[in-house]
Design an enzyme around this catalytic site. Structure first.
Site, PDB file in Angstrom:
ATOM      1  N   ASP A 118     -74.739 -25.200-137.557  1.00 32.95           N
ATOM      2  CA  ASP A 118     -75.841 -26.165-137.445  1.00 32.95           C
ATOM      3  C   ASP A 118     -76.233 -26.357-135.993  1.00 32.95           C
ATOM      4  O   ASP A 118     -77.254 -26.980-135.692  1.00 32.95           O
ATOM      5  CB  ASP A 118     -75.421 -27.519-138.032  1.00 32.95           C
ATOM      6  CG  ASP A 118     -75.463 -27.513-139.545  1.00 32.95           C
ATOM      7  OD1 ASP A 118     -76.173 -26.670-140.119  1.00 32.95           O
ATOM      8  OD2 ASP A 118     -74.773 -28.345-140.163  1.00 32.95           O
ATOM      9  N   ASP A 166     -74.791 -24.310-150.103  1.00 32.92           N
ATOM     10  CA  ASP A 166     -74.065 -25.115-149.108  1.00 32.92           C
ATOM     11  C   ASP A 166     -72.773 -25.674-149.710  1.00 32.92           C
ATOM     12  O   ASP A 166     -72.590 -25.679-150.936  1.00 32.92           O
ATOM     13  CB  ASP A 166     -74.974 -26.260-148.636  1.00 32.92           C
ATOM     14  CG  ASP A 166     -74.687 -26.687-147.214  1.00 32.92           C
ATOM     15  OD1 ASP A 166     -73.578 -26.407-146.720  1.00 32.92           O
ATOM     16  OD2 ASP A 166     -75.560 -27.319-146.596  1.00 32.92           O
TER      17      ASP A 166
HETATM   18  C1  GLA Z   1     -75.583 -28.944-144.015  1.00 39.58           C
HETATM   19  C2  GLA Z   1     -76.132 -27.617-143.561  1.00 39.58           C
HETATM   20  C3  GLA Z   1     -77.494 -27.807-142.949  1.00 39.58           C
HETATM   21  C4  GLA Z   1     -78.422 -28.479-143.928  1.00 39.58           C
HETATM   22  C5  GLA Z   1     -77.815 -29.786-144.403  1.00 39.58           C
HETATM   23  C6  GLA Z   1     -78.642 -30.396-145.523  1.00 39.58           C
HETATM   24  O1  GLA Z   1     -75.291 -29.755-142.950  1.00 39.58           O
HETATM   25  O2  GLA Z   1     -75.257 -27.002-142.670  1.00 39.58           O
HETATM   26  O3  GLA Z   1     -78.024 -26.579-142.530  1.00 39.58           O
HETATM   27  O4  GLA Z   1     -78.662 -27.605-144.990  1.00 39.58           O
HETATM   28  O5  GLA Z   1     -76.495 -29.581-144.903  1.00 39.58           O
HETATM   29  O6  GLA Z   1     -78.088 -31.574-145.980  1.00 39.58           O
END
Ligand code: GLA
Length: 694
Positions: free
Chosen positions: A515, A447
């Site tokens: 997301d 990420d």
């Molecule tokens: C980001 C990612 C999510 C998740 C969160 C965890 O927002 O896009 O999918 O992994 O971080 O903190």
């Protein structure tokens, strides 16, 4: 497929197109043609246009790569400053060489020993050209590079082009835009350090194209740092587009004997957007995606983020894994929260060791439980970041980009690590290598949740190089980890889909699309994704998320998520027996159709945003099997009885399928021109048709 050289005219031949340019008497390059194949002998030597003080030649040229100097007033691809403060390049043709399917054309600024190579590669069976540029400093002195784009493209027609790109945001990635360029410049860029959610590092130019017809010209950067795509149309009606590393706050010092390669660009010419996407899809599988998994089906994953958030422990995760296994998932991914003192997003990024309160005996027990269920195990990590409240930052505050005189922006309670430092690169590599060596981890969700700011980098004598060096470091670390841990898949994530471009996908096997997992929104997000990115890399989950006033059934959500690489992310402990049965049934179906979705050819037949109905058909290469996804909700104006017309099937083959309990046996010709009557009613209309050639 050959490369023809006619005196100083170069003809690159792809499956269906020619890309042609020439060198004039003074050694400047001129683009001649990009489009349908003509007779090679027809391409003549370039004749420079007539010039006067208002219209200088260089300003009118359609160069393959332009540089600032002399009477060049347009956006150009290269801007340098030599050691004696001369700020003009003067590059002229020097030589060419061909090896296999690669052409290299060399230009030199003899006075200052700067060598520019334009490198073109063609590929069997594809209408794609790969281009990049390389600078070499053959002088004894430093040369400052203030701008170095990868390539310039000159479009053939004099009427204005429409440019497609995306205008997105977190939770709203890949929303398509189209802008007509009549004059001036059109810029798509990121200044954030990564590609970002807003624009995409490509251009798609057309005049009146639709999914299946009319000329489409496109090029995409293979780069996920701050980028720039600049299109312009001049008073002579010439449209040009340059793509490359963003020149905003960019500088790179090329020392004596050093070289710098630009990120590559892939470019093509097709009929219709559908052919473009299918070409990109196939080309990515063959030539872009990391080899270890490019031709393998991606597993059905369950990710526990939306179910447990930071509240992870062996028991809770094992329970979810048990249910995930019972419905047919193949990979269990534990997301954020497993490391350091990470109980919320305020701390611990950088402390990549297991949280002993949540996992007193490390991760082994959980991984063993997961593996015993027949699932692989994967984990989340955000390696480029550090929280001010972390052991790493307390020990090494100098690891983050910073200026001593400025207050650092701590958006999402985190700072960006200065990945241009070797010690930081080693820390990141070693942290992940340790985890992968100690535990049976088969999947990394990498990420990157915030854009750069206060980008001081004391280690660099030329700090404006950091934008490029950071991205390069990410690629290098991922490549090195992949080399050592070949069975591990990597997913690129950046606050959802903030860094999933073809550059990232040259190193990561797949991407977290968004997301936003609301199935209604996902129809639009996934359509935008599929335009210029390979379908199999598009991770799509079925979750419990339903937007305001957008209730969708579980079947509906599966319908949408099955159109990429399927995953699940809901809280399975709350699912009823019936709901789990729906999951089981759909996952079993996905396993049967997965190879067609992940490796087939996508025909976007009806567009939910325009037609109120989504109809996407995936056809295998042999045209012997296809799977169609139809989804709609509450269609208006009595538009509920329509004929679904199929595309991409073989006209002469006969196909069998069952649709709404009725059996059909029809030819491809009939299905494409007459189609099948469908009654599209209800708020959760969702059908999946499997089609088989007889
Ligand atoms: C980001 C990612 C999510 C998740 C969160 C965890 O927002 O896009 O999918 O992994 O971080 O903190």
């Amino acid at each position: 497929m050959p490369i023809y050289i006619l005196d100083k005219t170069f003809v690159l031949e792809t499956k269906n197109s020619h890309y042609v340019f020439s060198i004039d008497e003074q050694g400047y390059s001129h683009h001649l043609h990009f489009g349908r194949k003509c007779s090679v002998d027809d391409y003549c030597y370039y004749k420079a246009p007539f010039e006067n003080t208002n219209h200088t030649k260089r300003d009118m040229f359609t160069e393959e790569f332009s540089f600032f100097g002399g009477t060049m007033y347009r956006e150009c691809d290269l801007k340098v400053k030599y050691f004696d403060n001369c700020r003009e390049a003067d590059l002229h043709y020097d030589s060419y060489s061909v090896s296999d399917s690669t052409l290299k054309v060399v230009f030199k600024d003899k006075h200052y020993g700067l060598k520019l190579s334009l490198i073109y590669e063609i590929f069997n069976d594809f209408d794609i050209i790969k281009r990049y540029s390389k600078l070499e400093n053959e002088s004894k002195f430093d040369t400052e590079i203030e701008r170095f784009y990868s390539a310039q493209f000159n479009l053939p027609d004099e009427s204005p082009y429409k440019f497609k790109n995306t205008n997105g945001a977190w939770g709203a990635e890949f929303l398509e835009t189209e802008t007509t360029l009549e004059g001036g410049c059109l810029v798509f860029e990121s200044r954030r350090g990564a590609t970002g959610h807003n624009t995409s590092p490509y251009f798609i130019a057309h005049q009146n194209a639709n999914e299946e017809s009319a000329d489409v010209f496109f090029a995409s950067l293979l780069y996920s740092g701050s980028f720039k795509v600049v299109a312009s149309r001049d008073v002579f009606c010439k449209t040009r587009v340059s793509l490359g590393i963003n020149d905003f706050d960019f500088k790179y010092v090329l020392k004596s004997g050093e070289s710098l390669e630009s990120p590559a660009v892939i470019a093509g010419f097709t009929k219709g957007f559908g052919n473009m996407s299918r070409e990109i899809n196939k080309f990515s599988i063959s030539h872009i995606l990391p080899k270890s998994f490019s031709k393998k089906e991606l597993p059905i994953l369950y990710n526990s983020w939306e179910a447990t958030n930071f509240d992870v422990n062996t028991k809770g995760q094992s329970t979810l894994a048990e249910i995930a296994a019972s419905i047919g998932a193949e990979l269990f991914v534990m997301d954020d929260g497993w490391f350091g003192k990470r109980n919320d997003d305020t701390k611990a990024l950088g402390d990549w060791y297991v949280n002993r309160e949540k996992f007193p005996n490390g991760l082994s027990q959980l991984i063993e439980n997961v593996n015993n269920l027949g699932l692989d195990f994967g984990i989340w990590i955000e390696p480029e970041m550090v929280c001010p409240d972390s052991d790493l930052f307390r020990a090494h505050p100098e690891y983050a980009y910073h200026y001593n005189t400025r207050q650092a922006n701590t958006i999402r309670h985190q700072l960006v690590l200065n990945l241009t430092r070797e010690d930081v690169q080693e820390y990141v590599y070693n942290s992940i290598d340790y985890l992968l060596s100690k535990y049976n981890i088969k999947y990394i969700k990498w990420d990157m949740n915030r854009p750069f700011s206060e980008t001081g980098a004391e280690n660099l004598s030329c700090p404006q190089a950091l934008w490029y060096l950071h991205t390069k470091a990410v690629y290098d670390i991922v490549d090195k980890l992949k080399e050592k841990h070949q069975s591990v898949q990597f997913e690129t994530c950046s606050s959802g889909g903030g860094r999933c471009d073809l550059g990232a996908l040259s190193h990561f096997d797949q991407a977290w699309t968004s997301d936003n997992t609301d199935a209604i929104d996902r129809m639009t997000i996934q359509k935008g994704y599929s335009l210029m990115r390979p379908v199999k890399t598009m991770r799509a989950w079925v979750t419990d998320t339903v937007g305001y006033n957008k209730q969708t059934s579980l079947d509906f959500r599966f319908n949408i998520a099955m159109q990429g690489s399927l995953g699940l992310g809901g809280d399975l402990t709350t699912y009823s027996k019936e709901e789990l049965e729906i999951c089981r049934k759909n996952i079993a179906l996905y396993k049967e159709i997965r190879s067609i979705v992940q490796f087939g050819n996508l025909y976007r037949i009806l567009d939910f945003d325009k037609d109120e109905i989504l109809f996407n058909l995936y056809v295998n290469d042999e045209k012997t099997q296809a799977v169609g996804f139809i989804a709609a909700r509450g269609t208006r104006f009595y538009r509920k009885s329509i004929n679904l017309k199929f595309k991409g099937l073989c006209e002469n083959k006969r196909y069998e399928f069952t649709f709404d309990n009725e059996k059909y046996e029809k030819s491809g010709a009939y299905l494409s021109s007459v189609g099948v009557a469908a009654k599209i009613i209800g708020d959760n209309y969702s059908r999946i048709i499997r089609i088989f050639a007889k």
